[in-house]
Design an enzyme around this catalytic site. Structure first.
Site, short mmCIF file in Angstrom:
data_model
loop_
_atom_site.label_atom_id
_atom_site.label_comp_id
_atom_site.label_asym_id
_atom_site.label_seq_id
_atom_site.Cartn_x
_atom_site.Cartn_y
_atom_site.Cartn_z
N SER A 47 13.12 15.77 10.35
CA SER A 47 13.07 16.58 11.56
C SER A 47 13.53 15.80 12.80
CB SER A 47 11.63 17.11 11.70
OG SER A 47 11.44 17.87 12.84
N ASP A 79 15.23 26.92 6.79
CA ASP A 79 14.63 26.01 7.76
C ASP A 79 14.82 26.56 9.18
OD1 ASP A 79 14.03 23.85 9.46
OD2 ASP A 79 14.65 22.38 7.96
N HIS A 125 11.29 24.01 6.73
CA HIS A 125 11.28 22.71 7.41
C HIS A 125 10.29 21.71 6.82
CE1 HIS A 125 12.73 20.32 10.67
NE2 HIS A 125 11.52 20.08 11.13
#
Ligand SMILES: *[C@@H]1O[C@H](CO)[C@@H](O)[C@H](O)[C@H]1NC(C)=O
Length: 410
Positions: free
Chosen positions: A182, A352, A385
């Site tokens: 991330s 995501d 994610h």
């Protein structure tokens, strides 16, 4: 009011009504969960999540050039030590936004990336970014002041990341493999493209990378972007954003969730979207451990990428920009400006909400044009994610490939 309207209202409330940093240990809260958090805080990540599975684990503290004292864990070997005469290669794991190093350790031991890497003969180091529960000290700033929270991902890239890499290098005399999730990917690209730390980095793995954000679905960040918070920065001060530690913020967010049509069973989902393959018991983990605090300025800076579609330094008011950058607008980053011989492995998901497929494809395109066949990628159609760090099948779908990639760099 629709959900966006509610969230916009929430942002105004939080940023305007809570302009300063809050006590963050849940000291004012009677919620048993925050007491449990305090307990875990005392014993640390090694004792909480590593040693009990039969792995060695050491706690370290690293000081950044701007004075933050950051916590790291080291898992120097697997459960069964492999003595093949080779020096073990260090791997640094960097978590993403509003999580901390514990995020890698939420599942069964055989499913967690740090322990899988240790069992495969790597020397594993886990970073904890400034502001998260074990990294809330500074040489002279107190976390209850707004000065402590005056940073964004600019500083995570310029100070935290080089401090972690330098420390590992000083302890092991070896180049470091970097694995980011991330925001840990954006900070790596920003660091490395500016020549920071990259001379001590052997390869990098990017999981669910945030960089360009033109098409993201994150409700929280989109609303932050639409609300034009950048302009309000100077008015509201720059402080801590801590939904778990501040009961009022937490309650308010939860009331938004229950009033909305969304199944936002936790706050991290509000930020990062849905996932395919988390273990239902990991939900308890999230309730207790996330979201970890970050700075309001960090969220605003991310929102600026969405709004402007450009990756640049923090955009403050005119006076701020003139003073910091000597220009009306902040300088941009050329994140693909990486050394041509840096091996990169980028993994992204079809579901995501933060690292949208289109945005990642653009990132892949510009990275490929610079580093060519040193770039490898993996697409997991169903992944959201958080699946990259928590999915019950991540070992089969992602981690085995990560291990192969790292081993092929030896
Ligand atoms: C989910 O978590 C529980 C409790 O930690 C564990 O017993 C179970 O085996 C896990 N399921 C999977 C599919 O990993």
């Amino acid at each position: 009011m629709d959900l966006r309207g509610l969230l916009r209202f929430y942002f105004l409330l939080v940023f305007v009504a809570h302009p300063h940093a809050h006590p963050s240990n849940g000291a004012t809260s009677l919620d048993p969960k925050s007491q449990r958090r305090t307990l875990q805080q005392e014993i640390g990540t090694c004792a909480n999540s590593v040693a009990k599975h039969g792995y060695q684990c050491q706690e370290f503290y690293v000081t950044t050039k701007d004075g933050y004292i950051l916590n790291m864990q080291r898992i120097p070997e697997g459960r069964v030590a492999i003595a093949n005469g080779e020096k073990k290669q260090p791997v640094l794991l960097q978590h993403g936004l509003m999580t901390d190093g514990m995020t890698w350790l939420a599942n069964q031991p055989q499913q967690n990336l740090p322990l899988i890497l240790a069992d495969n003969g790597f020397d594993v180091w886990i970073a904890n970014s400034r502001g998260t529960r074990f990294s809330r000290r500074h040489k002279f700033l107190n976390p209850n002041t707004k000065e402590f929270w005056d940073w964004s991902w600019d500083e995570l890239a310029a100070s935290d990341l080089p401090a972690f890499v330098d420390f590992i290098y000083s302890q092991t005399s070896q180049k470091v493999h970097y694995v980011g999730h991330s925001l840990g990917c954006l900070t790596a690209l920003v660091s490395f493209s500016q020549g920071l730390a990259v001379d001590k980095v052997k390869s990098a793995v990017l999981l669910g990378p945030i960089a360009y954000m033109s098409s993201i679905d994150s409700i929280l960040l989109n609303v932050a972007a639409e609300t034009y918070l950048g302009e309000a920065v100077e008015l509201i001060g720059m402080a801590e954003f801590n939904p778990l530690g501040d009961p009022a913020v937490n309650d308010y967010l939860r009331s938004i969730c229950s009033a909305s049509a969304l199944s936002c069973y936790d706050l991290v989902t509000l930020l990062s979207g849905n996932n395919c393959c988390l273990n239902a018991s990991a939900l308890n983990y999230k309730e207790e451990n996330e979201p970890q605090p970050t700075s309001t300025k960090n969220l605003i800076h991310l929102a600026q990428i969405i709004r402007t579609k450009v990756i640049a330094r923090f955009d403050g008011l005119l006076a701020y920009n003139l003073q910091r950058y000597g220009a009306y607008t902040p300088p941009t980053y050329d994140v693909a400006n990486l050394p041509r011989d840096l091996p990169l492995f980028l993994c992204h998901g079809g579901n995501d909400a933060l690292a949208d497929v289109e945005d990642v494809q653009y990132l892949l395109y510009i990275l490929k044009s610079r580093i060519g066949d040193k770039l490898k990628s993996l697409f997991v159609k169903d992944y959201g994610h958080l699946d990259f760090i928590r999915a019950v099948n991540a070992k089969d779908l992602v981690y085995n490939q990560v291990v192969d990639f790292l081993k092929s760099q030896k």
